[in-house]
Write a protein that holds these residues in place. Structure first.
Motif, PDB file in Angstrom:
ATOM      1  N   PHE A   1      32.806   5.273 -35.399  1.00 26.03           N
ATOM      2  CA  PHE A   1      33.520   4.001 -35.258  1.00 26.03           C
ATOM      3  C   PHE A   1      34.863   4.029 -35.996  1.00 26.03           C
ATOM      4  O   PHE A   1      35.295   3.024 -36.563  1.00 26.03           O
ATOM      5  CB  PHE A   1      32.650   2.823 -35.713  1.00 26.03           C
TER       6      PHE A   1
ATOM      7  N   ILE B   1      26.699  -4.773 -28.983  1.00 23.46           N
ATOM      8  CA  ILE B   1      26.339  -3.800 -30.032  1.00 23.46           C
ATOM      9  C   ILE B   1      26.391  -4.486 -31.399  1.00 23.46           C
ATOM     10  O   ILE B   1      25.476  -4.342 -32.216  1.00 23.46           O
ATOM     11  CB  ILE B   1      27.284  -2.570 -29.977  1.00 23.46           C
TER      12      ILE B   1
ATOM     13  N   GLU C   1      12.260   5.210 -36.699  1.00 26.71           N
ATOM     14  CA  GLU C   1      12.491   6.583 -37.142  1.00 26.71           C
ATOM     15  C   GLU C   1      11.351   7.032 -38.018  1.00 26.71           C
ATOM     16  O   GLU C   1      10.914   6.335 -38.904  1.00 26.71           O
ATOM     17  CB  GLU C   1      13.772   6.649 -37.979  1.00 26.71           C
TER      18      GLU C   1
ATOM     19  N   GLU D   1      24.417   2.785 -29.640  1.00 28.24           N
ATOM     20  CA  GLU D   1      25.492   2.632 -30.626  1.00 28.24           C
ATOM     21  C   GLU D   1      25.135   1.627 -31.712  1.00 28.24           C
ATOM     22  O   GLU D   1      25.656   1.702 -32.820  1.00 28.24           O
ATOM     23  CB  GLU D   1      26.793   2.179 -29.941  1.00 28.24           C
ATOM     24  N   ALA D   2      24.251   0.677 -31.368  1.00 28.30           N
ATOM     25  CA  ALA D   2      23.881  -0.341 -32.361  1.00 28.30           C
ATOM     26  C   ALA D   2      23.241   0.302 -33.587  1.00 28.30           C
ATOM     27  O   ALA D   2      23.502  -0.086 -34.720  1.00 28.30           O
ATOM     28  CB  ALA D   2      22.941  -1.362 -31.734  1.00 28.30           C
ATOM     29  N   LYS D   3      22.441   1.338 -33.320  1.00 28.87           N
ATOM     30  CA  LYS D   3      21.771   2.031 -34.431  1.00 28.87           C
ATOM     31  C   LYS D   3      22.810   2.803 -35.267  1.00 28.87           C
ATOM     32  O   LYS D   3      22.787   2.772 -36.494  1.00 28.87           O
ATOM     33  CB  LYS D   3      20.723   2.978 -33.864  1.00 28.87           C
ATOM     34  N   SER D   4      23.738   3.483 -34.548  1.00 27.85           N
ATOM     35  CA  SER D   4      24.795   4.234 -35.255  1.00 27.85           C
ATOM     36  C   SER D   4      25.662   3.292 -36.077  1.00 27.85           C
ATOM     37  O   SER D   4      26.033   3.609 -37.198  1.00 27.85           O
ATOM     38  CB  SER D   4      25.698   4.962 -34.247  1.00 27.85           C
ATOM     39  N   LEU D   5      25.948   2.137 -35.496  1.00 35.02           N
ATOM     40  CA  LEU D   5      26.806   1.169 -36.198  1.00 35.02           C
ATOM     41  C   LEU D   5      26.127   0.685 -37.477  1.00 35.02           C
ATOM     42  O   LEU D   5      26.757   0.579 -38.533  1.00 35.02           O
ATOM     43  CB  LEU D   5      27.128  -0.013 -35.278  1.00 35.02           C
ATOM     44  N   ARG D   6      24.840   0.437 -37.348  1.00 37.18           N
ATOM     45  CA  ARG D   6      24.084  -0.009 -38.536  1.00 37.18           C
ATOM     46  C   ARG D   6      24.137   1.050 -39.635  1.00 37.18           C
ATOM     47  O   ARG D   6      24.367   0.755 -40.790  1.00 37.18           O
ATOM     48  CB  ARG D   6      22.638  -0.278 -38.140  1.00 37.18           C
ATOM     49  N   LYS D   7      23.975   2.308 -39.221  1.00 36.82           N
ATOM     50  CA  LYS D   7      24.002   3.401 -40.205  1.00 36.82           C
ATOM     51  C   LYS D   7      25.384   3.535 -40.830  1.00 36.82           C
ATOM     52  O   LYS D   7      25.511   3.840 -42.007  1.00 36.82           O
ATOM     53  CB  LYS D   7      23.598   4.715 -39.538  1.00 36.82           C
ATOM     54  N   THR D   8      26.423   3.326 -40.014  1.00 29.07           N
ATOM     55  CA  THR D   8      27.791   3.461 -40.539  1.00 29.07           C
ATOM     56  C   THR D   8      28.101   2.326 -41.505  1.00 29.07           C
ATOM     57  O   THR D   8      28.712   2.535 -42.553  1.00 29.07           O
ATOM     58  CB  THR D   8      28.801   3.449 -39.371  1.00 29.07           C
ATOM     59  N   ILE D   9      27.675   1.120 -41.143  1.00 31.36           N
ATOM     60  CA  ILE D   9      27.968  -0.037 -42.000  1.00 31.36           C
ATOM     61  C   ILE D   9      27.110  -0.008 -43.263  1.00 31.36           C
ATOM     62  O   ILE D   9      27.578  -0.291 -44.354  1.00 31.36           O
ATOM     63  CB  ILE D   9      27.765  -1.358 -41.214  1.00 31.36           C
TER      64      ILE D   9
ATOM     65  N   GLU E   1      20.527   3.396 -46.383  1.00 30.95           N
ATOM     66  CA  GLU E   1      19.191   2.968 -45.949  1.00 30.95           C
ATOM     67  C   GLU E   1      18.152   3.640 -46.816  1.00 30.95           C
ATOM     68  O   GLU E   1      18.313   4.798 -47.202  1.00 30.95           O
ATOM     69  CB  GLU E   1      18.963   3.357 -44.497  1.00 30.95           C
TER      70      GLU E   1
ATOM     71  N   MET F   1      13.899   4.518 -47.678  1.00 29.52           N
ATOM     72  CA  MET F   1      12.605   4.703 -47.060  1.00 29.52           C
ATOM     73  C   MET F   1      11.658   3.662 -47.625  1.00 29.52           C
ATOM     74  O   MET F   1      11.597   3.456 -48.831  1.00 29.52           O
ATOM     75  CB  MET F   1      12.048   6.092 -47.395  1.00 29.52           C
TER      76      MET F   1
ATOM     77  N   ILE G   1       5.309   6.147 -42.598  1.00 29.68           N
ATOM     78  CA  ILE G   1       6.526   5.747 -43.330  1.00 29.68           C
ATOM     79  C   ILE G   1       7.641   5.543 -42.325  1.00 29.68           C
ATOM     80  O   ILE G   1       7.874   6.363 -41.453  1.00 29.68           O
ATOM     81  CB  ILE G   1       6.926   6.829 -44.351  1.00 29.68           C
ATOM     82  N   ARG G   2       8.317   4.438 -42.413  1.00 28.23           N
ATOM     83  CA  ARG G   2       9.390   4.192 -41.461  1.00 28.23           C
ATOM     84  C   ARG G   2      10.636   3.692 -42.181  1.00 28.23           C
ATOM     85  O   ARG G   2      10.542   3.199 -43.294  1.00 28.23           O
ATOM     86  CB  ARG G   2       8.957   3.195 -40.398  1.00 28.23           C
ATOM     87  N   VAL G   3      11.744   3.850 -41.483  1.00 25.50           N
ATOM     88  CA  VAL G   3      13.005   3.434 -42.079  1.00 25.50           C
ATOM     89  C   VAL G   3      13.165   1.949 -41.862  1.00 25.50           C
ATOM     90  O   VAL G   3      12.985   1.451 -40.763  1.00 25.50           O
ATOM     91  CB  VAL G   3      14.184   4.167 -41.395  1.00 25.50           C
TER      92      VAL G   3
END
Lengths: 339, 277
Positions: free
Chosen positions: A166, A318, A335, B211-219, B223, B225, B271-273
């Motif tokens: 992004f 999104i 995950e 992309e929503a998942k990627s965006l969450r990870k970027t923001i 995260e 466990m 175990i989940r994220v």
């Protein structure tokens, strides 16, 4: 569930997830006023036209407003101008409200997350998008949505530049405005809008060629190809000239604004979206001009959105899903972690 | 520099800081040499006077230089440098008197005067350093101790104006978010037949919106466990049972090991994220 909503000068587009698909519901942001009569009502009902009746007047909404404008020799009215609620249109808010309510539909549950696109602050117009933004937010909130607002340019980045974390330049060339956002790791570094878009091209071509604006718009949207060879006196020729002028103007202003910020020293990809990027040859022409301009940032790849018209709405979806956090919580997409 | 950043502490340049560092290092070296010399030469009351003088001078000067260096590295009060200078001078003078009088004139009351002079200088240096540290702590300016020149960014009028505009815009946006709009008087609006039938032109695109998942990870890159407590409890209970069985049936160790492995696999898969709130 969550929804995205792109409220543009020309189109209002809602995006939502439906099983494995994304569904885009689109309606033209326009209306036409007609005299009310039983005959007109019957005709509109049989033609399945979207209309309302108020104060003994009939208002045809959406796409049909343009069709009937041609038939009745009238101009379709536009509730928005330059990306915001038109101050010159007294019926702007009730008409937008009706179209938005139609396109958006009822929320699946109370406080369903909705992300709305909003224009950035224009750098060449004396106007402020705050009122528009707040009105749209209030309208959606009234429908029991939990509302968030993002810049149009950021919507393009969310939709098209996930491969680049992004990071990049998102340009949305709509009808009223051209919105630009420079983001680094999903965080906007700079966001602004330029008061020229597809409508400006239509107006200029209409003035110079004498053709009606609606005709110019139709020509532009149906099979127009941007190229370097054009016929003398043709609408295509004029369109090519004004497209070139618009691109030059956008790039010049972009470079000027980039001089005011200190972006990180990385290569920025560029994503182009919006209805005005639809003509064939747009990407090629824009890329050539952007490379020649020697911007104050390093540009890597320049790409056109997969669905230029829906890109902002998709970006909003999104953002809405990210706010809602449903993809992490849902079991299917969980995950697995190792200890 | 003699401008004051606060009523008590003076601003200074970087040079004095470096001089102080060198003085401090020299003091450390001298003290080390003196201590080593005392140890190697096995200095005692009956040692040769030259050896005793050398030992006292190196350790005494070393100690004074250490304290002077520390003081020089600190930002000083208005009279701080005078105090440091005078204290160091008194201590060194005491050592000089000792050198010139030992051993032949080293009798009472000279011993007391010299010792008092040295101790006075030593305590003054120590007290000044202590006072500065306390003053710095009260004023809460960590950079004051280091005393390095701060990088001063000069902002242009345009930048200042832009920052003010940005801050103003943000606060305006926030202030307006509390507003609630009332619906004007309900007008009689009759909806056409089609109005309830269609929402608009519908286009469906096969898209998982990954992309929503990627965006969450970027923001939210941090995260963490988190284990689902119910699953963990259940798996832990099973694991406990197996371990208890294992204690009884030692002969079937290989099988138990396999069962533990299976249970561990189940445990990890539970175990989940989750979002880091």
């Amino acid at each position: 569930m969550a929804k995205g909503l792109d409220i543009g000068t020309m189109n209002i587009i809602c995006s939502e997830r439906e099983e494995e698909d994304v569904v885009f519901t689109q309606q033209r942001n326009a209306f036409l006023e007609l005299d009310s009569s039983d005959l007109t009502e019957t005709m509109l009902d049989s033609a399945k036209v979207l209309y309302i009746e108020r104060d003994e007047r009939i208002y045809v909404l959406g796409e049909d407003a343009f069709k009937f404008a041609t038939i009745f020799g009238k101009d379709a009215r536009r509730p928005m101008r330059y990306g915001i609620i038109s101050p010159k249109e007294k019926d702007a808010i009730p008409m937008i409200k009706l179209i938005v309510e139609r396109v958006l539909g009822e929320p699946g549950y109370r406080n369903e997350v909705l992300c709305i696109s909003s224009p950035g602050e224009p750098i060449d117009l004396d106007m402020n998008p705050l009122y528009h933004k707040k009105m749209m937010e209030a309208l959606a909130r009234r429908m029991a949505y939990e509302t968030h607002v993002i810049d149009e340019g950021l919507g393009v980045i969310y939709s098209e530049l996930s491969d680049y974390n992004f990071t990049g330049l998102g340009i949305s060339m709509g009808a009223g405005l051209t919105n630009v956002t420079l983001a680094y790791l999903a965080t906007p570094v700079m966001s602004f809008s330029i008061g020229r878009g597809g409508d400006w091209i239509d107006e200029q071509v209409s003035i110079t060629t004498g053709l009606p604006k609606e005709h110019v718009c139709a020509t532009k949207e149906k099979g127009f190809k941007l190229g370097l060879e054009v016929e003398y006196g043709s609408a295509d020729g004029a369109l090519s000239i004004y497209y070139d002028a618009l691109m030059t103007y956008v790039i010049k202003n972009l470079n000027r604004k980039l001089a005011e910020v200190t972006p990180p020293k990385v290569e920025f990809p560029v994503a182009l979206a919006g209805g005005s990027t639809l003509p064939d040859g747009f990407l090629k022409m824009f890329e050539r001009k952007l490379r020649e301009a020697e911007l104050q940032i390093d540009i890597s790849k320049i790409r056109l959105a997969k669905e230029p018209l829906y890109s902002v709405a998709r970006g909003c979806l999104i953002a809405a899903r990210t706010h809602e956090g449903e993809e992490i919580g849902s079991g299917g997409e969980t995950e697995e972690g190792a200890g | 520099m003699d401008n004051t950043s606060s009523p008590g502490i003076l601003q200074r340049g970087a040079l004095i800081y470096y001089v102080g560092s060198v003085t401090f290092a020299a003091g450390i070296a001298l003290l080390a040499v003196g201590t080593a010399f005392i140890t190697i030469s096995r200095i005692h009351y009956g040692s040769e006077p030259e050896k005793i003088i050398l030992s006292v001078i190196s350790t005494g000067v070393g100690t004074t230089l250490i304290l002077t260096g520390i003081n020089m590295m600190m930002k000083q009060t208005r009279y701080g440098y005078y105090i440091v200078g005078a204290s160091a001078f008194i201590s060194l003078l005491a050592l000089l008197i000792f050198t010139s009088n030992y051993p032949h004139n080293w009798f009472y009351p000279l011993i007391s005067y010299v010792l008092t002079l040295y101790i006075a200088g030593f305590l003054a240096l120590l007290g000044n350093a202590f006072a500065n540290v306390i003053l710095w702590m009260i004023e809460g300016k960590p950079e004051a101790v280091v005393g390095r020149e701060r990088e001063i960014k000069i902002y242009t009028d345009e930048e200042i104006e832009r920052d003010i505009e940005e801050a103003t815009r943000k606060s305006i946006e926030l202030s307006a978010s509390e507003l609630k709009f009332k619906e004007p008087g309900v007008e009689e609006v009759k909806l056409g037949k089609t109005f309830r039938e269609t929402r608009g032109n519908i286009t469906k695109v096969k898209d998982d919106i990954g992309e929503a998942k990627s965006l969450r990870k970027t923001i939210n890159p941090g995260e963490r466990m988190k284990s689902g407590s119910v699953e963990v409890e259940s798996v832990s209970r099973n694991l406990g049972e197996i371990l208890r069985k294992g204690a009884v049936q030692k002969g079937r160790f290989g099988k138990i090991k396999e069962e533990i492995k299976d249970e561990m696999k189940k445990f990890y898969s539970s175990i989940r994220v989750t979002r880091n709130r």
